[in-house]
Scaffold this active site. Sequence first.
Site, PDB file in Angstrom:
ATOM      1  N   CYS A  74       0.891  -0.981  -0.064  1.00 27.68           N
ATOM      2  CA  CYS A  74      -0.003  -0.001   0.026  1.00 27.68           C
ATOM      3  C   CYS A  74       0.858   1.228  -0.111  1.00 27.68           C
ATOM      4  O   CYS A  74       1.669   1.406   1.100  1.00 27.68           O
ATOM      5  CB  CYS A  74      -0.830  -0.089   1.191  1.00 27.68           C
ATOM      6  N   CYS A 183      -0.993   3.850  -6.319  1.00 27.53           N
ATOM      7  CA  CYS A 183      -1.844   3.261  -5.478  1.00 27.53           C
ATOM      8  C   CYS A 183      -2.063   1.816  -5.841  1.00 27.53           C
ATOM      9  O   CYS A 183      -2.290   1.501  -7.269  1.00 27.53           O
ATOM     10  CB  CYS A 183      -3.304   3.914  -5.458  1.00 27.53           C
TER      11      CYS A 183
END
Length: 258
Positions: A74, A183
């Site tokens: 992440c 992302c």
Amino acid sequence: MENSRAIGIFDSGVGGTSIWRAIHNLLPTENTIYLADSKNAPYGQKSKEEIIALSIKNTELLLDMDCKLIVVACNTATTNAIQELRDKFKIPFVGIEPALKPAALSSKSQVIGILATQGTLNSTLFSKAMENYKSTKIIEQVGHGLVNLIENGQISSLEMSQLLESYLAPMIQANIDFLVLGCSHYPYLIPQIKKILPAHIQIIDSGEAVARQTQRLIDEVTGRSAEQLGKAIFYTNTDPKVLSDILVDQYYIQERDF
Ligand code: DGL
């Protein structure tokens, strides 16, 4: 050195499975445990303190499961919390950051675009990385709403296409020749993004770089698993359907509270 303990991987939700996939392809004999913290998604709008607390919670659970190395799959958690994780836990961590370097170094137009969460774009780590590419114009765009739609199983929805068009149009106008996906959820949007971008614009994500770094640390520090196909276990703290849809193939998915 042989070490069959699992590689632990976590993300705010299902997106980090794009990173799990790259790791599994490169290191198929490794056992892996994946945590999808979908209950707390999106991390991108949370404060740094909240992101650190959630990252610690995920790490502690993976350590309880005896993982030998942890991949923070992440960008938001990496850019806001990896230093705190490294300070607190004595285990190797691999983080993920937007792939600005290959994009900036290869760009001919000297204009590149980056789509990422607010948490990533506002982080100190990201601002520092930006300083290395002063001769490149970098167009930043927060992907408001994209993670929520992915977490709700709406990758191919009209709303998704409309949001992507509104985020990418100014980049196309500014003549970007690279789009950085900052992302880990966004690689699942590549088919939609390709319908919007002119063909000469290249899309870059960091999945393979993370897998290679994981391989390096396993070879140098933790040791590899034996030569048989590794086991993959996925845990989610919400309805497992979105996770199983995104994984496509049948994997062992378990719902649990964390
Ligand atoms: N997948 C994450 C990232 O790479 C976080 C998305 C979110 O939860 O906002 O940034």
